[in-house]
Design a protein around this motif. Structure first.
Motif, PDB file in Angstrom:
ATOM      1  N   VAL A  76      -3.446  -7.919  27.323  1.00 38.69           N
ATOM      2  CA  VAL A  76      -2.806  -7.992  28.640  1.00 38.69           C
ATOM      3  C   VAL A  76      -1.306  -7.760  28.497  1.00 38.69           C
ATOM      4  CG1 VAL A  76      -2.367  -9.453  30.652  1.00 38.69           C
ATOM      5  CG2 VAL A  76      -4.559  -9.615  29.446  1.00 38.69           C
ATOM      6  N   HIS A  77      -0.749  -6.945  29.372  1.00 39.88           N
ATOM      7  CA  HIS A  77       0.691  -6.668  29.319  1.00 39.88           C
ATOM      8  C   HIS A  77       1.194  -6.281  30.703  1.00 39.88           C
ATOM      9  CE1 HIS A  77      -0.284  -2.352  29.473  1.00 39.88           C
ATOM     10  NE2 HIS A  77      -1.230  -2.636  28.586  1.00 39.88           N
ATOM     11  N   SER A  78       2.492  -6.278  30.853  1.00 36.05           N
ATOM     12  CA  SER A  78       3.102  -5.937  32.133  1.00 36.05           C
ATOM     13  C   SER A  78       2.963  -4.441  32.405  1.00 36.05           C
ATOM     14  CB  SER A  78       4.574  -6.339  32.144  1.00 36.05           C
ATOM     15  OG  SER A  78       5.138  -6.117  33.415  1.00 36.05           O
ATOM     16  N   THR A  79       2.945  -4.068  33.680  1.00 36.72           N
ATOM     17  CA  THR A  79       2.888  -2.670  34.100  1.00 36.72           C
ATOM     18  C   THR A  79       3.969  -2.451  35.161  1.00 36.72           C
ATOM     19  OG1 THR A  79       1.335  -3.105  35.912  1.00 36.72           O
ATOM     20  CG2 THR A  79       0.388  -2.654  33.733  1.00 36.72           C
ATOM     21  N   PHE A  86       6.321 -10.495  32.021  1.00 40.42           N
ATOM     22  CA  PHE A  86       6.446  -9.905  30.696  1.00 40.42           C
ATOM     23  C   PHE A  86       5.376 -10.283  29.699  1.00 40.42           C
ATOM     24  CE2 PHE A  86       7.844 -14.069  29.965  1.00 40.42           C
ATOM     25  CZ  PHE A  86       7.939 -14.318  28.604  1.00 40.42           C
ATOM     26  N   LYS A  87       4.763 -11.422  29.846  1.00 38.24           N
ATOM     27  CA  LYS A  87       3.913 -11.938  28.786  1.00 38.24           C
ATOM     28  C   LYS A  87       2.454 -12.000  29.226  1.00 38.24           C
ATOM     29  CE  LYS A  87       4.222 -15.466  25.202  1.00 38.24           C
ATOM     30  NZ  LYS A  87       4.994 -16.625  24.729  1.00 38.24           N
ATOM     31  N   GLY A  88       1.564 -11.374  28.429  1.00 41.63           N
ATOM     32  CA  GLY A  88       0.141 -11.415  28.723  1.00 41.63           C
ATOM     33  C   GLY A  88      -0.496 -12.690  28.216  1.00 41.63           C
ATOM     34  N   LEU A  89      -1.115 -13.442  29.122  1.00 41.20           N
ATOM     35  CA  LEU A  89      -1.729 -14.715  28.770  1.00 41.20           C
ATOM     36  C   LEU A  89      -3.091 -14.849  29.430  1.00 41.20           C
ATOM     37  CD1 LEU A  89       1.435 -16.955  29.287  1.00 41.20           C
ATOM     38  CD2 LEU A  89       0.425 -16.385  27.069  1.00 41.20           C
ATOM     39  N   GLU A  90      -3.766 -15.927  29.108  1.00 43.57           N
ATOM     40  CA  GLU A  90      -5.078 -16.204  29.681  1.00 43.57           C
ATOM     41  C   GLU A  90      -5.190 -17.708  29.918  1.00 43.57           C
ATOM     42  OE1 GLU A  90      -9.376 -14.399  28.602  1.00 43.57           O
ATOM     43  OE2 GLU A  90      -8.499 -15.600  27.004  1.00 43.57           O
ATOM     44  N   LEU A  91      -5.612 -18.075  31.114  1.00 44.75           N
ATOM     45  CA  LEU A  91      -5.841 -19.484  31.429  1.00 44.75           C
ATOM     46  C   LEU A  91      -7.339 -19.740  31.358  1.00 44.75           C
ATOM     47  CD1 LEU A  91      -4.793 -22.238  32.289  1.00 44.75           C
ATOM     48  CD2 LEU A  91      -4.859 -21.475  34.664  1.00 44.75           C
ATOM     49  N   VAL A  92      -7.720 -20.617  30.441  1.00 44.62           N
ATOM     50  CA  VAL A  92      -9.133 -20.880  30.164  1.00 44.62           C
ATOM     51  C   VAL A  92      -9.498 -22.274  30.644  1.00 44.62           C
ATOM     52  CG1 VAL A  92     -10.915 -20.967  28.376  1.00 44.62           C
ATOM     53  CG2 VAL A  92      -8.969 -19.386  28.141  1.00 44.62           C
ATOM     54  N   SER A  93     -10.543 -22.361  31.433  1.00 45.30           N
ATOM     55  CA  SER A  93     -10.977 -23.665  31.938  1.00 45.30           C
ATOM     56  C   SER A  93     -11.791 -24.397  30.880  1.00 45.30           C
ATOM     57  CB  SER A  93     -11.838 -23.492  33.189  1.00 45.30           C
ATOM     58  OG  SER A  93     -13.152 -23.056  32.848  1.00 45.30           O
ATOM     59  N   PRO A  94     -11.886 -25.713  30.992  1.00 47.44           N
ATOM     60  CA  PRO A  94     -12.891 -26.441  30.204  1.00 47.44           C
ATOM     61  C   PRO A  94     -14.254 -26.181  30.850  1.00 47.44           C
ATOM     62  CG  PRO A  94     -11.794 -27.936  31.706  1.00 47.44           C
ATOM     63  CD  PRO A  94     -11.108 -26.604  31.862  1.00 47.44           C
ATOM     64  N   ILE A  95     -15.281 -26.822  30.354  1.00 44.85           N
ATOM     65  CA  ILE A  95     -16.592 -26.722  31.007  1.00 44.85           C
ATOM     66  C   ILE A  95     -16.501 -27.495  32.316  1.00 44.85           C
ATOM     67  CG2 ILE A  95     -19.047 -27.292  30.849  1.00 44.85           C
ATOM     68  CD1 ILE A  95     -18.756 -27.097  27.790  1.00 44.85           C
ATOM     69  N   ILE A  96     -16.715 -26.813  33.437  1.00 44.20           N
ATOM     70  CA  ILE A  96     -16.636 -27.447  34.749  1.00 44.20           C
ATOM     71  C   ILE A  96     -17.952 -27.250  35.498  1.00 44.20           C
ATOM     72  CG2 ILE A  96     -14.138 -27.407  34.983  1.00 44.20           C
ATOM     73  CD1 ILE A  96     -14.332 -24.791  36.458  1.00 44.20           C
TER      74      ILE A  96
END
Length: 299
Positions: A76-79, A86-96
């Motif tokens: 993931v990156h900016s376009t 600027f920064k490619g990240l990922e938000l990951v949930s717990p088991i819900i």
């Protein structure tokens, strides 16, 4: 896709755990640690005391945690569409699960869009995606069981899921931006799975009996991985079936919209529910529903 206004009316939604991975780009000048703190604060100010959550920046990791975690994502990156991010990240949930899980997801998405110096904290672009995981630990336990009938039951469900997804894969891609099919991160089942699961125009090259025979020969524990899948960058990813007892749908296009995301969670869960409901799923012939209950539980 029609809007789902009340998830409490969905019979199966409240019974199966799920998880999401939300890829995004972060507002320039904001650290991942600060973003985690801002999202947690915003969300907990709007959640009841019995449904509070924790958000942490965890660097690069695939570990399953009890909290929401922000991790790095090199894909993931900016376009041009997301200047100022600027920064490619990922938000990951717990088991819900169920209403509490949906409640957390809703405020998390609101928190990601909160104002930071005139712009939203987080944004999305075409390099991002949405991954949804569904709990099938029961299937894994059945396949590991010493009971032959349980083994057969698990094999049947897994075969059904792969066949069913292959059958409707063109429809799935048709609902999404062209970039999702053209990219390398959610390739078609026919590109990633062993030839026994390959497909042409939605029709399997092999009969169902050949698929079942192949699965029977797969070692039940198999080092916590599958042998029928070349890599995990597939629209339907079952690579972690043995390790986590989950299936991942990677087709989803990026979004920070709760209604769109929840629709997608429910839609992909329908494939899992149908795989459980039907005795067999034929790649070519029309499927038949045998009871009103099964209709309610599936599409």
């Amino acid at each position: 896709m029609g809007r789902i206004k009340d998830t409490s009316s969905l019979k199966s939604f409240n019974d199966r755990s799920f998880g999401v991975e939300i890829e995004f780009v972060l507002r320039r000048g904001v650290s991942a640690e600060l973003a985690a703190a801002k999202i947690e604060e915003y969300a907990n100010n709007r959640l009841p005391q019995d449904n509070q959550l924790t958000v942490r920046f965890a660097g690069y990791t695939h570990a399953v945690t009890q909290c929401w975690k922000i991790v790095t994502d090199a894909s993931v990156h900016s376009t041009g569409a997301t200047r100022g991010y600027f920064k490619g990240l990922e938000l990951v949930s717990p088991i819900i699960k169920g209403e509490k899980g949906a409640q957390q997801l809703k405020v998390i998405l609101e928190a990601m869009k909160q104002d930071m110096n005139g712009k939203a904290l987080c944004a999305i672009n075409k390099t991002c995606g949405l991954h949804v995981h569904h709990d099938i630990r029961v299937w894994r336990d059945e396949l590991r069981s010493q009971d032959v009938s349980s083994n057969e039951n698990a094999i049947n469900k897994l075969t059904n899921l792969i066949t069913l997804t292959t059958k409707f894969e063109d429809v799935i891609y048709g609902m999404l931006p062209a970039s999702r099919r053209q990219g390398t991160w959610c390739q078609p089942v026919s590109h990633i799975y062993n030839n026994v699961f390959s497909a042409i125009n939605g029709k399997s090259n092999h009969k169902r009996s050949a698929k079942v025979k192949y699965l029977k020969n797969v070692k039940k524990n198999n080092g916590n991985s599958t042998r029928w899948q070349i890599g995990r960058y597939c629209g339907l990813n079952t690579q972690n079936f043995f390790k986590y007892g989950a299936v991942e749908f990677r087709y989803g296009s990026p979004t920070l919209n709760f209604e769109k995301m929840m629709n997608w969670v429910v839609f992909t869960q329908c494939f899992v529910n149908m795989a459980e409901t039907f005795k067999t799923v034929n790649s070519v012939k029309e499927m038949k529903l045998d009871t009103k209950k099964n209709v309610d539980l599936t599409f």
